[in-house]
Scaffold this active site. Sequence first.
Site, PDB file in Angstrom:
ATOM      1  CD  GLU A 101      -2.884   0.887   2.396  1.00  0.00           C
ATOM      2  OE1 GLU A 101      -3.384  -0.240   2.567  1.00  0.00           O
ATOM      3  OE2 GLU A 101      -3.110   1.856   3.132  1.00  0.00           O
ATOM      4  CG  ASP A 102       1.632   2.849   3.279  1.00  0.00           C
ATOM      5  OD1 ASP A 102       0.631   3.219   2.655  1.00  0.00           O
ATOM      6  OD2 ASP A 102       1.645   2.596   4.489  1.00  0.00           O
TER       7      ASP A 102
END
Length: 755
Positions: A101-102
Site C-alpha cells: 500500500e505505501d
Amino acid sequence: MSQQIINNKSPEKEYYSETEKKEISKRYRKILNGAKEYIKEGDTRVIRKALNISMEAHKEMRRKSGEPYIYHPLEVALICVEEIGLGPTSIICALLHDVVEDTHITLKEIEKDFGPKVAQIIDGLTKIAENFEQTQSAQAENFRKMLLTLSQDVRVILIKLADRLHNMRTLGSMARNSQLKIAHETIYIYAPLAHRLGLYQIKSELEDLYLKYTEPEKYKEISSKLSSSKTARKRLIDGFMKPLNKRLAEAGLNFYIKGRPKHIYSIWKKLTTQNVSFENIYDLFAIRIIIKGIPPAEHDKEKAACWQAYSIVTDEYRPNPDRLKDWISTPRANGYESLHTTVMSNQGVWVEVQIRTERMDEIAEKGYAAHWKYKGTDTTLDKPLDQWLNQVRDTLADKDNSAIEFLEDFRGNLFSEEVFVFTPKGDLKVLRKGATVLDFAFDIHTEIGKKCTAGKVNSHLVPISHVLQNGDQVEILTTKNQKPSEDWLRFVVTSKAKARIKDILKESNKTHISEGKDIIYKKLKNLGIEPTLEVLNQLRAFFNKKDYNELFYFFGKTYIQADEIKKFKQEREAMANRQKKIVIDEKAFKDAKSFEKEIQKVKGNDTLLIGDDMQQIDFTLARCCNPIPGDDVFGFLTINEGIKIHRNLCPNAQQLLSNYGNRVIKARWASQLEKSYLVTIELSGIDRVGMIQDISKVISGELHINMRGLSVETFDGIFEGKIKVYVFDTKHLDILIGKLEEIEGVNSVLRAATE
Ligand code: MN
C-alpha cells in the site's frame, strides 16, 4: 547475528540510528521468542527476509510520533504472536502488511518472494485504489475487500485487527479529526468483529481506547474511580473466596482465581444507558474460578468439574436463578465456553461467578486462534465458529449489494445471538436469532427457499414468516409455482436469505429499471434539463434513493410519478439561488483525488469556528443530535447541504465517521457567542402537588431561561416530563440541570439526544 539484518547497505545515508537498530532487533527477537512453539526449521530465514524487505521499503518513512515506521509492522507482528497466538505465516504478513500500500513494492514481487498464500493475505490487507463513485464509501469498499479475502483466509482479519489495535494504541499523536475518524470506525466495525471472533481482550482494549479518545474526561473519571476502589475490591474477593477455597480443594479441584474488573467502556455504557451511579453497578467485576489440570481432550471431565465447582459455590451462597448461564453445554457462536452464575455475597452485594477450565479461559481471551490450537483434540469444538464463517461467506457472495448496505448487513450479523434448530433428519442448524421458516429454507438451498410456501414446525403447519425457537424441528413445504416477493425481505433476518431473495428480485426488476430510466430521461428532456451524471445524482438524493437503479426502479414501477420531477426542478432552481451555501460540484471531482482537494479547500488547515462571523463558511447544526456550544463536535461535509455540525456523541456519528471519515472537519465553538440554543430536557420523579410550578419557577424565575415547551405525564404517582428551553452553552445547561435536580421529588434530569 541480528546485526547483519539491520545493516542496510547504503553508505551514503543511514536511515536508522544505532539506538533504533537495537530497538528493532529487540522487538524482532521478542516476536521469534513468542512464536517459538510454532516456528519450524527454515521459518526464521523467511521471517528475517520479510523484516529486511519491510525495513528497506519503509526506511524513509516515519510515524507521526517521529519513530521509524518499521516499529509499526513489528508491533503488529508482536500482537499477532502474543495476543492472538498466530504463527510464522502471519508474522511474515504482519511485517509486510503496509508494504504494497505505501511503498513501491508490488504484490507480484511479494508472491515471487513469499508464495501465493502470503500474497493473497497481503492483498486482503491492502486498500483498494481510490476511484469510488460519489454515492459510495471508499471505507466501506475497503472493508468489503478485506472480508472477501477473509473467505479464503481468516488470518486477514486477525492481522487487520492487530494492525488496528496498534494504530489505536498510538492514536495520541494523530490530529484530532483523524482520531475521531479512526476511533469511530473502530467501535463501529472492528470491536464487534473482534468480539465475534472471540478475541475478548482485544475487543475490550479497542473499546476502552475508543472511549479514551472520544470522551477523554469520562474515561479519566472512570479509570481513577476504578483504581481507587481496587483495595475494596480485593477485600471483597478475599472474603468471598475464603469459605470456597477450602471446599473446592477438598473436592480435589485444582484451581486459581481471576478477579478482573469490567473494562472501562462497559462501565461507561452502563452508566450512560442505565442511568446508575458508579457505586451502584453491582457487577463491576466478576470472580473467575479457573480449573486446571484436566486434559483438554476430556471434554466430559471438564464439564463435570465445572458443575462440581458450581455446586460448591451455590451451597455457600444463594444464587439468582435467572442468571445461570450454561455456555459449556451450548457454546456461544464465537466459541466461548463458561458457566456463569450470580450469587448473593455475605456483604449483601450480588457477585457474578464464572467457572471454566484453563482451555476455556484461553479461548475466552484469545478466541479464534486459541480454538485452532485445540482443534486437533476434538473437532466438534469449533463448530459454532465455522458456522459463523460460513455465514460470512454467504454475505460476501452477494457482490451486487452496495458496500454500505453490505456493511450494515454484516454488522447486524456481528451482534446477533443465534437460535438452534433441527432438520427432519435431526441435523443441527444454527441461524441468527429471529430467523423464520423462510430463512431456514434458504439456508438449506436457494431452490428450496425460492419455492417455499409453508413449513411444519414440530409437526404443526406454520406460515413462512413463522419465527423459529431453540430446539424446533423444521420441515419445509414447497410448490412449483411459488414466486419470491419483496414482502419476503420484511421478515427474513439471515444475510443469506436476504441476499438470495434480492438476487432473484433483481433479475425480475431489470425490466422495471430500464423502463424507469426511459421515463426519467424523457421527462428531463421535456423540462429542458440535460440528464448528466450530476443531475441524476441530485435526482437520486431528492427522492432519497440509495442508487440509480433504485431510483429507476421506483419510476419504472410507477411508485413515483414522472410528474414529480417538476418538484425536483423547482427545488434545484431554489438551491442554485441560495448564496453562501457550499454545494460541492460533482463535476469537479471525477476521481477521489479531486474530491479530496475539494474537501481540503473547505477545510483549509484550520478548525472550523462555529459562530464566528468572519468565517465565510456556512454550516448548519445537525437536527439529529442538536449540538449546543460547549459540546464536543465535528463538522461533516454533506453533498447537498453544506457542512453540518454534529456532537461527537451523536447517534449517527459512528456511521458517518466510519463510512465517510474523509469528509470530517475539525470544528469548535467560537468563544463569544450571544446566541441561545434549543435543547430538550427529560426529567422524571415522584409526583406531588406543585411540582410543575416549582419546575417553572426554577427555569423562568431563578435562571431567567426562556422556556418553549413543557409537557408532563403522570401515572401511578410517577411523572415524566419534557422541557424545551433556550440555553447559551453546556455550562448554562449544567447549571439548569443542577438546579432541577435539587427540586424535591425530582429523580433524574437528562439532556435528550434529539429534539
Ligand atoms: Mn498498518
